[in-house]
Design a protein around this motif. Sequence first.
Motif, mmCIF file in Angstrom:
data_model
loop_
_atom_site.group_PDB
_atom_site.id
_atom_site.type_symbol
_atom_site.label_atom_id
_atom_site.label_comp_id
_atom_site.label_asym_id
_atom_site.label_seq_id
_atom_site.Cartn_x
_atom_site.Cartn_y
_atom_site.Cartn_z
ATOM 1 N N PHE A 40 0.872 -1.183 0.000
ATOM 2 C CA PHE A 40 0.000 0.000 0.000
ATOM 3 C C PHE A 40 0.902 1.224 0.000
ATOM 4 N N LEU A 41 0.684 2.094 -0.936
ATOM 5 C CA LEU A 41 1.629 3.207 -1.043
ATOM 6 C C LEU A 41 1.270 4.370 -0.128
ATOM 7 N N THR A 42 0.110 4.283 0.528
ATOM 8 C CA THR A 42 -0.249 5.379 1.436
ATOM 9 C C THR A 42 0.424 5.160 2.787
ATOM 10 N N GLU A 43 0.711 6.268 3.458
ATOM 11 C CA GLU A 43 1.368 6.199 4.755
ATOM 12 C C GLU A 43 0.327 5.836 5.820
ATOM 13 N N SER A 44 0.719 4.961 6.759
ATOM 14 C CA SER A 44 -0.224 4.593 7.817
ATOM 15 C C SER A 44 -0.352 5.725 8.824
ATOM 16 N N PRO A 45 -1.578 5.974 9.327
ATOM 17 C CA PRO A 45 -1.690 6.974 10.383
ATOM 18 C C PRO A 45 -1.067 6.465 11.678
ATOM 19 N N GLU A 46 -0.693 7.370 12.556
ATOM 20 C CA GLU A 46 -0.180 7.001 13.868
ATOM 21 C C GLU A 46 -1.320 6.430 14.706
ATOM 22 N N ALA A 47 -0.951 5.547 15.647
ATOM 23 C CA ALA A 47 -1.974 4.917 16.498
ATOM 24 C C ALA A 47 -2.850 5.959 17.195
ATOM 25 N N TYR A 48 -2.229 7.023 17.678
ATOM 26 C CA TYR A 48 -3.017 8.028 18.411
ATOM 27 C C TYR A 48 -4.029 8.734 17.514
#
Length: 534
Positions: free
Chosen positions: A454-462
């Motif tokens: 997946f080329l999108t960046e993962s959001p941070e857990a918070y």
Amino acid sequence: MTDTAVDTEVPAADQHPVGNPLSDGLRHGRVPLPSVLVIFGATGDLTKRKLVPALYALAADGLLPPGFSIVGAGRSEQSTETFREAMREAVAKYGRVPLREDLWSVFSDGMRYCEFDLDADDGLNDLAENLEELDRERGTSGNRIFYFSIPPSGFAPLAERLGREGLTREEDGGFRRMIIEKPFGRDLDSARELNGKLHLAFGEEQVYRIDHYLGKETVQNLLVFRFGNGIFEPLWNRQYIDHVQITVAENIGVEGRGGYYEESGALRDIIQNHVIQLMAIVGMEAPSKVHGETVRDEKVKLLRAVRPIHPDDALSHTVRGQYAAGWIDGERVPGYREETGVAENSLRETFVAMKVDIDNWRWAGTPFYLRTGKRLPKRATEIAIQFRRVPHSPFGGRVETPAGLLPKDSIDPNLLVLRIQPDEGITLRFSAKVPGQSMRIRTVNMDFLYGSAFLTESPEAYERLLLDCMLGDRTLFAREDEVEEAWRICTAILDGWRSQPPDREGTANYESGTWGPEAARDFMARDGRQWRRL
Ligand SMILES: NC(=O)c1ccc[n+]([C@@H]2O[C@H](COP(=O)([O-])OP(=O)(O)OC[C@H]3O[C@@H](n4cnc5c(N)ncnc54)[C@H](OP(=O)(O)O)[C@@H]3O)[C@@H](O)[C@H]2O)c1
């Protein structure tokens, strides 16, 4: 979706003023109602490193509602302007997304600072006035989230104070929620006591207990992996799985938090929350839907099936360790007892390995081995599902293994590894024929890498967790009974350890930069198994 979610089929531009950067991305996502987030402990580390950068990233993704506001409540005297400036620097330094002046200006417009000292009597007048003003000016309609980013000793007194001042009642139709951070108590009794005190001011449905592991993309992917695929679930049981290993390895030491660690240790700090949460997700039955209470119900059922470890058996079911000086990445590092804030004769554990038996039809006879430690050779969190060996090898002859040529019946069993961090992904190990005239067999890996698929960046857990709280979605937060079940498992071990303390030399039993004490290897070898080399 939830009681407080707004359906956003209508394009954002039709709902919100054009040009508002906070509404740029409201097209298909879940959008919460306007609210105020009150952060108690706004001058602290968590606020600047995680909370405000996460909120800013949500704003940049267009996921915050218009009117969303933040009130930082702290002990020190400072103006709203000074607070905004400090938060601006924090976002620039720790943020996932770059700071953009136009967005920052809209985002920080909704930011206030007010003084609050838990130990002072006058308490919350200033806060209450700010909240009413924000309701009038920014349309937040009494929707409030109280983030307890203060030391744990303040959790119960702060809840009591908010309750006493009438700030937790939802009579006006607005929601009132609270978020707390671990530790949720330090054993079963104190966890029950804390829950009881929180409930004097907040109903359980208003309480959001953060375990940031549950906000990680790969942990949520575990749910999709298990319940969004038809091929794994039939194998996910005692008939096909020999055992499960869950490892949370850190290569850092206590990093200046020696005082905190002396009070907690590896079992309380990592196993009681993060590792037991991972175990619950791997082991639970399929929920009817991934929403609301169903996932939490299934996790609790799994935890209730964990066989109690009697304190007298704590030593045979666990291994504890403490790091001595050693080498990490070519650098000499001190032992735990030489760290600032640590007693020179400390017996506190920085490593735990343990075996968990689950008494239900799915898992009877298939143990879960859990381990965590500081100053191990690398940082890695993973879940390894070790399948059973083939019942009979029809190939005869010998097979290539890392240990040399072995008889074919030692063909390595299949292994499925779910990597949570750092290189998030999934690996399946299976046997393959080595090209050539003879029947030589070797194990190979099939890899799925989250980052490259997946080329999108993962959001941070918070980011995920703050948004879920605004939406009233509690799926990824720990419920009271989950926390208490996890403490039931850990408290018996703590009791057993307390009554059978290690001798002084027996504790500092692994060199920094190694995979923990020898005893952890022997512990697995006794069951005819071995820890995975990571
Ligand atoms: N930092 C993390 O990554 C992390 C991770 C997991 C859990 N947590 C938990 O999150 C919470 C906050 O952690 P932190 O690292 O931000 O701690 P911190 O840096 O020590 O900050 C604590 C904050 O609480 C305030 N505070 C302390 N006593 C107070 C009182 N009597 N009245 C009003 N405010 C008071 C402090 O104000 P002053 O600035 O005036 O002292 C400060 O703003 C803790 O419960 C911690 O266990 C943090």
